[in-house]
Design a protein around this motif. Structure first.
Motif, short mmCIF file in Angstrom:
data_model
loop_
_atom_site.label_atom_id
_atom_site.label_comp_id
_atom_site.label_asym_id
_atom_site.label_seq_id
_atom_site.Cartn_x
_atom_site.Cartn_y
_atom_site.Cartn_z
N GLN A 399 63.33 15.44 45.19
CA GLN A 399 63.44 14.46 44.49
C GLN A 399 63.82 14.52 43.03
N LEU A 400 64.75 12.97 42.23
CA LEU A 400 65.45 12.80 40.98
C LEU A 400 64.48 11.78 40.88
N ILE A 401 64.10 11.43 39.03
CA ILE A 401 62.91 10.33 38.71
C ILE A 401 64.35 9.52 38.00
N PRO A 402 64.57 8.16 38.23
CA PRO A 402 65.44 8.16 38.18
C PRO A 402 65.24 6.97 36.80
N GLY A 403 66.92 7.62 35.80
CA GLY A 403 66.99 7.23 34.67
C GLY A 403 66.95 8.72 34.07
N GLN A 404 66.14 9.50 34.10
CA GLN A 404 65.59 10.63 33.89
C GLN A 404 66.55 12.03 33.80
N ILE A 405 66.34 12.45 32.38
CA ILE A 405 67.49 13.52 31.79
C ILE A 405 66.67 14.29 32.83
N ASP A 424 72.48 15.63 31.34
CA ASP A 424 72.52 14.31 32.31
C ASP A 424 71.64 14.66 32.77
N THR A 425 71.86 13.42 34.01
CA THR A 425 70.38 13.34 34.94
C THR A 425 70.61 13.80 36.28
N ASN A 426 71.22 14.84 36.52
CA ASN A 426 72.04 15.83 37.82
C ASN A 426 71.64 17.03 37.50
N PRO A 427 70.84 17.44 38.27
CA PRO A 427 70.55 19.18 38.01
C PRO A 427 70.84 19.66 39.03
N ALA A 428 72.03 19.18 39.11
CA ALA A 428 72.70 20.22 40.74
C ALA A 428 72.94 21.39 39.74
N TRP A 490 59.05 17.10 28.45
CA TRP A 490 59.41 16.43 29.45
C TRP A 490 58.47 16.05 30.45
N ALA A 491 58.53 17.14 31.22
CA ALA A 491 57.59 17.46 31.98
C ALA A 491 55.99 17.15 31.45
N ALA A 492 55.03 17.54 30.54
CA ALA A 492 53.81 17.03 30.02
C ALA A 492 53.73 15.49 30.07
N GLY A 493 54.64 14.84 29.54
CA GLY A 493 54.59 13.42 29.62
C GLY A 493 54.36 12.32 31.30
#
Length: 644
Positions: A399-405, A424-428, A490-493
């Protein structure tokens, strides 16, 4: 009560006693105490010239009838010094008992074997500690050694406890010199000196260094007396002796600076005259000074010089007004163990070993509503673009979070073809960009944690959990502490994330990283953070696993025995199956590897597959209701494309 205290060196084997510890900086005291007292190990502060270490052994003894009531020793035997370890032949202790042998000239140089570690003592004068402990002048020690290009000579110093030193005592002024005897004279080949602090002096011999016999001289001219450890290491050798925390790799000319809350961030950062800066969150900034260097063309000596210049610059940043801390931008990696290329096996022995089937019965949801942030190399996607397909054994749970790096790798470490060193937003996982199959470590870790129960491939510990891939490892599986800190903040929030998996390590004890982890942990009300304990087989702390608010995971094989490569000590809180490709400890006819999702890209296209690996990255597993986070230090073995 029996008290045995002493120090024996190689030339006096078994001369003083039958029970002895031969190592610099320790004295063995064996005491038979009251029956049934617990065993206790106590370390006493050590002063230069005073060797102190105490072991108290107490056992349940004296029982039975008709026997002697006299207390018997609890331990007997001989403990020998480790191979390659030596002791300075004229320490203050030697002088105190008239056993010293001078080693302060080229003629009297003490011979050391290759790769030796020697403990010693130096002092520019004579006096007493706290008007009680006497120490002696010993300003120079000289050692005869064989050296070759790429060797490292390290001179580390250790102060005495402050309460034993005079007020305002100065740090020692000291030197490390490498000398060559030529035609009856002694010629200096290399040298370093320092004063005002206790930082180590490290000389790395470059490719032009002429191999042969040399003298290594350590000396002091002023300041407090001190103990030291002189280490010789060949090129590519990693010493497991934990004399002090080793300096981990870091980005040259970069630093992570944490500012005081009331300092006014921008004015303070602007005053540092750095060429680039980026805010990481929670008062931390990445700063870079404008010093163009081509690391690829540097010799090992030049790289070491650049490292030392960076450390000096970081020390200067620490003195800036408004700066709480400044540290190098450490590098870390997935710490992979690579066994032989054996075929993969279709059996996941690790799941019954940790009673996963029973856990699935107790928690039928198998991790549903649990979000796991896998901070790693990213996850396999074919092609590795924003429109590519995830690995078929992970796709339903990714699952990705829309609009998030979610791809935090930046700068030279980023080989993402979608941008130029940008986030970017793509963690591939973009692969390694080389003509061989890439290391899809993040895919393997994600599969251990939450591969889908879909009748193909493998099944994860928590097949109902959601995977949030966060890319923090780039080129060659390496990432920077700045990128990791940014991702953690970022993940903390993010409320979607319950578990943060860090199957990586090698960082130094970074203050900014610890703050980011503590913020994510939030006193136990935030995220569960799991990290691999490391694959070096040592007790040296591995960060982030060694931090208090991180669950550090070591590895065991199929027989529930600690894997030979797994670290121990401060970095390990729990152990889990990590595998050992050289063993079949559970006698199931196959090597003890951990099978999970993988990929191949050596043909030019990205093909999903599976691989059997070993390492502490594969070892971290929790109950399915806690997200089943995988913590295995990376490891590659065999790989098969497509389905099983």
């Amino acid at each position: 009560m029996h008290l045995i205290m002493g120090l024996e060196r190689n030339r006096f084997h078994r001369r003083l006693m039958s029970t002895i510890l031969k190592a610099y900086g320790v004295v063995l005291a064996l005491l038979s105490c009251r029956p049934c007292e617990p065993i206790m190990i106590r370390t006493v502060p050590v002063t230069a010239g005073l060797i102190s270490f105490t072991l108290l052994f107490a056992g349940c003894g004296g029982g039975g009838s008709g026997g002697s009531s006299e207390a018997q020793p609890d331990l007997s035997g001989v403990i020998d010094i480790e191979s390659g370890t030596r002791v300075d032949s004229d320490t203050a202790d030697d002088r105190r008992v008239d056993l010293a042998t001078a080693n302060n000239t080229a003629v009297s140089a003490q011979t050391l074997p290759p790769g030796a570690t020697v403990g010693g003592y130096l002092s520019s004068g004579s006096d007493t500690y706290a008007n009680f402990f006497q120490y002696f002048e010993d300003a120079v020690d000289v050692y005869a050694v064989d050296l070759s290009p790429g060797d490292r000579v390290s001179f580390q110093v250790f102060s005495s406890p402050e309460d034993l030193l005079p007020a305002g005592a100065a740090a020692p002024e000291r030197s490390l010199r490498i000398l060559k005897q030529q035609a009856g004279t002694v010629v200096e080949v290399a040298s370093q000196s320092a004063s005002g602090d206790l930082r180590p002096l490290v000389e790395v011999l470059d490719d032009t260094f002429e191999p042969g016999s040399y003298l290594v001289e350590v000396s002091t001219t002023s300041g407090i007396p001190f103990r030291y450890v002189l280490s010789l290491a060949g090129e590519g050798t990693a010493s497991v002796m934990n004399t002090s925390y080793s300096t981990p790799p870091f980005m040259i000319d970069e630093a992570v600076v944490t500012l005081a809350p009331a300092s006014g961030n921008l004015p303070v950062i602007a005053a540092m005259a750095t060429s680039q800066r980026r805010e990481l969150g929670r008062g931390a900034w990445l700063v870079r000074r404008d010093r163009p260097r081509n690391l690829a063309t540097m010799s090992s000596g030049q790289r070491e010089s650049a490292r030392q210049e960076t450390l000096e610059w970081v020390r200067e940043l620490q003195q800036q007004p408004g700066v709480t801390s400044a540290e190098p931008n450490y590098l870390y990696s997935s710490q992979q163990v690579s066994p032989d290329n054996d075929p993969l096996y279709s059996r996941q022995w690790s799941l019954p070993l940790i009673q996963t089937p029973l856990a699935w019965q107790a928690a039928p949801s198998a991790g549903a509503d649990i979000g796991i942030a896998v901070m790693d190399t990213g996850v396999f996607r074919s092609p590795p673009t924003a429109t590519g397909d995830w690995h078929p054994d992970l796709s339903a749970n990714v699952q990705l979070i829309p609009g998030q790096i979610m791809d935090y790798v930046s700068g030279d470490l980023d080989i993402d073809r979608e941008d130029s060193g940008q986030r970017d937003t793509n963690p591939a996982d973009p692969g390694d960009g080389k003509a061989r199959s890439s290391n899809f470590h993040g895919t393997h870790v994600a599969g251990i944690a939450a591969a889908v129960d879909n009748t193909q491939g493998v099944v994860g510990v928590s097949p109902g959990a959601t995977i949030y891939p966060v890319r923090v490892l780039g080129r060659d599986g390496v990432g920077s502490s700045a990128d990791l800190i940014d991702a953690l903040n970022w993940a903390a929030g993010r409320n979607e994330i319950d578990v943060i998996n860090l199957s990586l390590g090698g960082l130094g004890p970074s203050n900014a990283l610890k703050q980011a982890i503590d913020a994510a942990w939030n006193g136990g009300n935030g995220k569960l953070i799991v990290a691999a304990a490391g694959n070096q087989g040592t007790d040296e702390p591995t960060y982030p696993a060694a931090y208090p608010n991180v669950v550090g995971v070591g590895a065991v094989d199929g027989g529930s025995v600690r894997a030979s490569y797994s670290n121990v000590g401060q970095s390990v809180d729990v152990v889990a199956p990590g595998g050992d490709a050289s063993r079949d400890a559970n006698q199931d006819g196959t090597a003890d590897v951990i099978v999970s999702a993988w990929g191949r890209d050596d043909t030019g296209s990205f093909e999903p597959g599976y691989a059997g690996l070993q390492g502490t990255s594969c070892g971290g597993r929790l109950r399915p209701d806690e997200g089943g986070s995988a913590d295995h230090y990376p490891c590659r073995i065999s790989e098969f494309p497509g389905k099983w």
